[in-house]
Design an enzyme around this catalytic site. Structure first.
Site, PDB file in Angstrom:
ATOM      1  N   GLY A 262     -25.044  61.096 -17.604  1.00 46.76           N
ATOM      2  CA  GLY A 262     -24.802  60.961 -16.127  1.00 46.76           C
ATOM      3  C   GLY A 262     -23.500  60.187 -15.685  1.00 46.76           C
ATOM      4  N   GLY A 263     -22.469  59.918 -16.778  1.00 45.65           N
ATOM      5  CA  GLY A 263     -21.318  59.126 -16.159  1.00 45.65           C
ATOM      6  C   GLY A 263     -20.564  59.984 -15.119  1.00 45.65           C
ATOM      7  CB  CYS A 380     -15.871  65.705 -25.805  1.00 47.11           C
ATOM      8  SG  CYS A 380     -17.385  66.241 -26.762  1.00 47.11           S
TER       9      CYS A 380
END
Length: 426
Positions: A262-263, A380
């Site tokens: 959730g960042g 990422c």
């Protein structure tokens, strides 16, 4: 090693067994152990972390060394003995403060404790031979020297050149502070910096990113009052750029299709200063629970967590979103410093399957973007086919234009490897 109620080496051995058998990801397993053994003192917790992470980081190198001194091939050893030798050789090679004799003696005791007393002579002999000659070991190639599978080294060299590939290899072993994102609606960066210092945490500012700080010298996150109060979120700077590039406006409706923990969703919500709404979606109950925990802790009102499969079309969402953030499952080769077992779990076939999955999800979620709205695609990883390759494919097939794309590389840039493409729907 300091006295404690548990044998820290035994805990590290159990973690290595769990991780190398593929039962759990390294960062999840280690995080669970640190949570379970919160009563350990700071020194023991640091020892457990370094021993587990270091052994995993260096596993190819450690296996090569052990194979040179063992009469039994690694693949024929019991998993307990394999991993006991690995963590012991790691101590001999990389933990200078521990005497060699202590490493060997502790390994023998642990072999006996685990029911392999008949192999204590073998364990002792291998380790003492390595301890005598540890400075004379020469590696056959870069793959062994940097404990990174040959296929990754080859891919990085082909895509980025030898010099950059070497920087990326080295970055896996760099000790860097943890980056955090300040919960700006609740506290300024300067205020949080002072608060953390009062809590005994070492703090550095991150240049050119107003919402970021770097912290070190703490015991564990949950022991920091300002973390418990939701004044910051753990997030790498490269990850923060996803929401910063998305740049949602006041009152926007945003969908984060693969949001856990959730960042990025919370960051989008904070950038809208409490207006609009962010729908943070993910596949499983567990992941939705992670998002909800962070929403509660951070005290953010304009985010809701929803269980949904990003690869399944949601008719209700068509052309509803001003911003769609698609930070998709990937090979993770940009974050090997933090998730050090990924390099052993990933392979070329899985990479190719991930490229297909990413395209499948993009083929679905682009439809949620309003005309004139923004789609942010991010990963990422540093693998070009998953990144620039997928963006080029997407722009060929769908009504979008590229606004900006950036590839951050570990060891070249000061943070994690991360790719972001910002596209506008026509």
């Amino acid at each position: 090693m300091t006295d404690s109620r548990i044998n820290v080496r035994a805990v590290a051995l159990e973690l290595l067994l769990e991780i190398t058998k593929g039962r759990e990801l390294s960062h999840v397993a280690l995080g669970g152990a640190l949570e379970k053994y919160q009563y350990l003192n700071k020194q023991d917790r640091a020892f457990l972390t370094r021993l587990t992470e270091g052994t995993l980081e260096r596993m190819l190198e450690l296996d090569y060394i052990i194979s040179r001194y063992s009469s039994v091939p690694m693949k024929k050893m019991k998993p307990v003995i394999q991993n006991l030798l690995r963590l012991s050789v790691y101590q001999l090679r990389y933990m200078d403060r521990i005497p060699d004799a202590a490493v060997c003696n502790e390994a023998v005791k642990l072999a006996q404790k685990k029911g392999f007393g008949n192999l204590k002579g073998f364990v002792n002999g291998v380790l003492r031979s390595i301890a005598r000659e540890t400075e004379e070991i020469v590696y056959p190639d870069l793959s062994v020297a940097w404990s990174t599978p040959e296929w990754i080294l080859k891919q990085w060299t082909e895509e980025y050149g030898e010099e950059t590939a070497l920087c990326m290899l080295k970055d896996q072993y760099e000790d860097k502070p943890l980056t955090i994102r300040v919960n700006i609606p609740r506290i300024t960066r300067e205020q949080l910096k002072e608060r953390l210092k009062q809590e005994g945490v070492q703090v550095q500012e991150v240049q050119n990113v107003d919402c970021a700080l770097a912290i070190s010298g703490y015991d564990h996150l949950r022991s920091i009052p300002s973390f418990q109060e939701g004044l910051f979120q753990v997030q790498d700077v490269s990850s923060m750029y996803a929401a910063l590039l998305a740049a949602p406006g006041p009152g926007d409706y945003c969908i984060d299709v693969c949001a856990a923990p959730g960042g990025k969703s919370l960051h989008l919500a904070e950038l809208m200063d409490g207006t609009g709404m962010v729908e943070a979606r993910d596949l499983t109950d567990y992941k939705v629970d992670l998002i909800e925990d962070n929403i509660r802790r951070m005290g953010v009102q304009n985010v809701k967590a929803v269980q949904m499969d990003a690869a399944v079309f949601d008719r209700e969402s068509v052309e509803k979103a001003d911003v769609v953030l698609a930070d998709l499952p990937c090979s993770g080769l940009g974050v090997l410093r933090k998730k050090n077992d990924l390099k052993y779990r990933m392979n070329l076939k899985q990479q190719r399957e991930l490229v297909k999955l990413q395209r499948q999800i993009l083929d679905t979620v682009w439809q949620y973007v309003k005309p004139g709205g923004t789609l942010v695609y991010s990963t990422c990883t540093v693998h070009k086919q998953e990144n620039e390759g997928n963006t080029a494919w997407f722009l060929e097939h769908y009504p979008f234009r590229l606004k900006e794309q950036v590839q951050m590389l570990p060891g070249v840039d000061p943070w994690d490897g991360f790719y972001i493409a910002k596209m506008e729907r026509l």
